[in-house]
Design an enzyme around this catalytic site. Structure first.
Site, PDB file in Angstrom:
ATOM      1  N   SER A   1      11.308  57.329  42.700  1.00 52.98           N
ATOM      2  CA  SER A   1      10.305  58.031  41.926  1.00 52.98           C
ATOM      3  C   SER A   1       9.739  57.220  40.759  1.00 52.98           C
ATOM      4  O   SER A   1       8.744  57.635  40.142  1.00 52.98           O
ATOM      5  CB  SER A   1      10.879  59.349  41.383  1.00 52.98           C
ATOM      6  OG  SER A   1      11.966  59.138  40.521  1.00 52.98           O
TER       7      SER A   1
ATOM      8  N   LYS B   1       8.839  55.526  32.119  1.00 52.05           N
ATOM      9  CA  LYS B   1       8.550  56.591  33.074  1.00 52.05           C
ATOM     10  C   LYS B   1       8.295  57.907  32.337  1.00 52.05           C
ATOM     11  O   LYS B   1       8.854  58.154  31.272  1.00 52.05           O
ATOM     12  CB  LYS B   1       9.748  56.715  34.011  1.00 52.05           C
ATOM     13  CG  LYS B   1       9.575  57.584  35.231  1.00 52.05           C
ATOM     14  CD  LYS B   1      10.848  57.478  36.072  1.00 52.05           C
ATOM     15  CE  LYS B   1      10.833  58.374  37.287  1.00 52.05           C
ATOM     16  NZ  LYS B   1      12.099  58.231  38.059  1.00 52.05           N
TER      17      LYS B   1
ATOM     18  N   SER C   1      15.910  56.001  42.599  1.00 56.98           N
ATOM     19  CA  SER C   1      14.553  56.006  42.062  1.00 56.98           C
ATOM     20  C   SER C   1      14.166  54.801  41.227  1.00 56.98           C
ATOM     21  O   SER C   1      12.997  54.639  40.891  1.00 56.98           O
ATOM     22  CB  SER C   1      14.323  57.276  41.235  1.00 56.98           C
ATOM     23  OG  SER C   1      14.237  58.393  42.076  1.00 56.98           O
TER      24      SER C   1
END
Length: 457
Positions: free
Chosen positions: A155, A81, A179
């Site tokens: 996320s 990420k 997330s």
């Protein structure tokens, strides 16, 4: 072996194929890069793809394999990420507002590289990780491989989309309020939030106040265990996956901090999983622990808004943020400091209260989300506060376990009538994360999910 099949084999399976000589790291990584080039124009899972470096690292992995060297992820393609530090690149956190480059790899990336992994790219997230979908006005929407009209969640949405579409063997995301679990649930993957401090993120400022941990998003449970063995050395996560012991499992369909109900398809997925666990010999009881009275949902909201304001203040170019992100940060700046202090003061008492459940149970089974995945742009026309409230209702089962620090995971649990993935959440006591791997491993063996691929991939 068919190259596409290898791309869907998962990190542990790919590591085995590479060690056996069934394929080379060069061929595997090159095929992943071809798939990214073919599919990511539509998916929008990647912020950056490291084509030349990935191929060079794959060649180095092949040279090591030919010498008989061993490392847990030697030659395996992975993604991280974009809030995890990579040397020489800005740690963008879903924004166009960061200009300074990280001087070195963060410890998550460093441990992956030390284990032989080939870093293929960085995956997209919403600005500052504030939303359970991965969309922004400047980057567009990241799409769900199971349905381009739907979000893969957030996320860590780019990480989940990349793994679900067979673009990498595994990915690492971060989880401060669901997330990792949200996107895993939306894309038919296993996503584990480890306990607090087990796999800490790279942010030295700790702007989320201890809520965030890094965790794996993978096709198989054993893939996640392998990554955790790398990211949290000294713990044998892999052995837990094959454990056959029976457990005491509580089941709850009561969200904390909100009176919203649970979608019938979500409810059925939880009850079907509870029935399967019972059939496997576990002691399963409906409990619905009273978490609402002391859930601290208002306290979490204060912490969340404070995070947005703090994160915005550290950006090089906050003027480049979306209007909605700036609006959330403005709400955070308007909070009285006493509200944030009160929210932090709730943590210890809430942790003790929530963990009473684990005096009599080994695991808690709940929904991950109260509804199936969002459609792209579903909340675009809602005012900011209305969108925040909708997000809180959708994720009502999740932030508690970031506050308390308990390990929790999203486990695939079938599909909606329209073919969208469904999932359940497993939560364990703070020091019992391997128990989640044990139960999830048993569920995967009884009800395999990874053989089914998104249409068109």
């Amino acid at each position: 072996m068919d190259p596409t099949d290898a791309c869907f084999a998962g990190a542990a399976g790919q590591a085995e194929l590479l060690r056996s000589g069934a394929l080379t790291a060069r061929d595997l990584v090159a095929e992943c890069l071809r798939r990214i080039d073919r599919h990511d124009r539509r998916l929008n899972a990647f912020r950056t793809v490291f084509v030349e470096r990935a191929l060079a690292d794959a060649d180095r992995a092949d040279a090591r394999l030919s010498r008989g060297e061993h490392a847990p992820l030697l030659g395996v393609p992975v993604a991280v990420k974009e809030d995890l530090a990579v040397a020489g690149l800005p740690t963008t956190s879903g924004t166009a507002a960061v200009e300074g480059a990280a001087p070195a790899d963060g410890h998550v990336v460093a441990r992956l590289r030390a284990a032989g992994a080939v870093l293929v790219g960085r995956t997209r997230m919403p600005e500052l990780g504030l939303w359970p979908h991965t969309e922004s006005t400047w980057a567009g929407a990241t799409r769900n491989p199971w349905s381009p009209d739907h979000s893969p969640g957030g996320s860590s949405g780019g990480s989940a989309a990349a793994v679900a579409a067979g673009l990498v063997g595994a990915a690492v995301g971060t989880d401060g309020a669901g997330s990792v679990r949200i996107p895993a649930a939306c894309t038919g993957l296993f996503g584990l939030k480890p306990r607090r401090d087990h796999v800490t993120p790279d942010d030295g400022h700790d702007s989320w106040g201890g809520l965030v941990v890094a965790g794996p998003v993978t096709r198989h449970v054993r893939d996640a265990a392998l990554l955790l063995d790398v990211l949290a050395p000294g713990h044998d996560h892999t052995r837990a996956v094959t454990d056959t012991r029976t457990l005491r499992i509580a089941v709850s369909l009561r969200p904390w901090g909100t009176a919203i109900g649970v979608d019938p398809e979500v409810r059925d997925a939880v009850l079907d999983t509870a029935g399967l666990l019972s059939d496997l010999g576990h002691d399963v009881t409906r409990t619905d622990p009273d978490l609402r009275a002391t859930s601290g949902s208002a306290g979490f909201a204060a912490r969340y808004l404070h995070v947005a304001a703090t994160a915005e203040a550290r950006l090089d170019r906050p003027d480049r943020l979306d209007h909605r992100t700036r609006a959330v940060a403005a709400l955070g700046r308007s909070l009285p400091r006493a509200a944030v202090r009160a929210a932090l003061a709730q943590q210890d008492g809430l942790t003790r209260h929530a963990n009473r459940l684990f005096e009599d149970h080994d695991l808690l089974l709940t929904p991950v989300l109260t509804r199936p995945p969002l459609r792209i742009g579903e909340w675009d026309r809602r005012p900011t506060v209305a969108a925040l409230l909708a997000a809180a209702r959708m994720t009502a089962f999740l932030p508690l376990w970031n506050i308390t620090g308990n390990p929790a995971a999203a486990v695939p649990a079938g599909y909606t009538r329209t073919g969208l993935p469904l999932a359940v959440q497993l939560v364990a006591a703070p020091d019992a994360g391997t128990t989640i791997l044990t139960a999830a491993g048993q569920l995967e063996r009884a009800r395999p999910w990874a053989d089914r691929r998104p249409p068109g991939y």
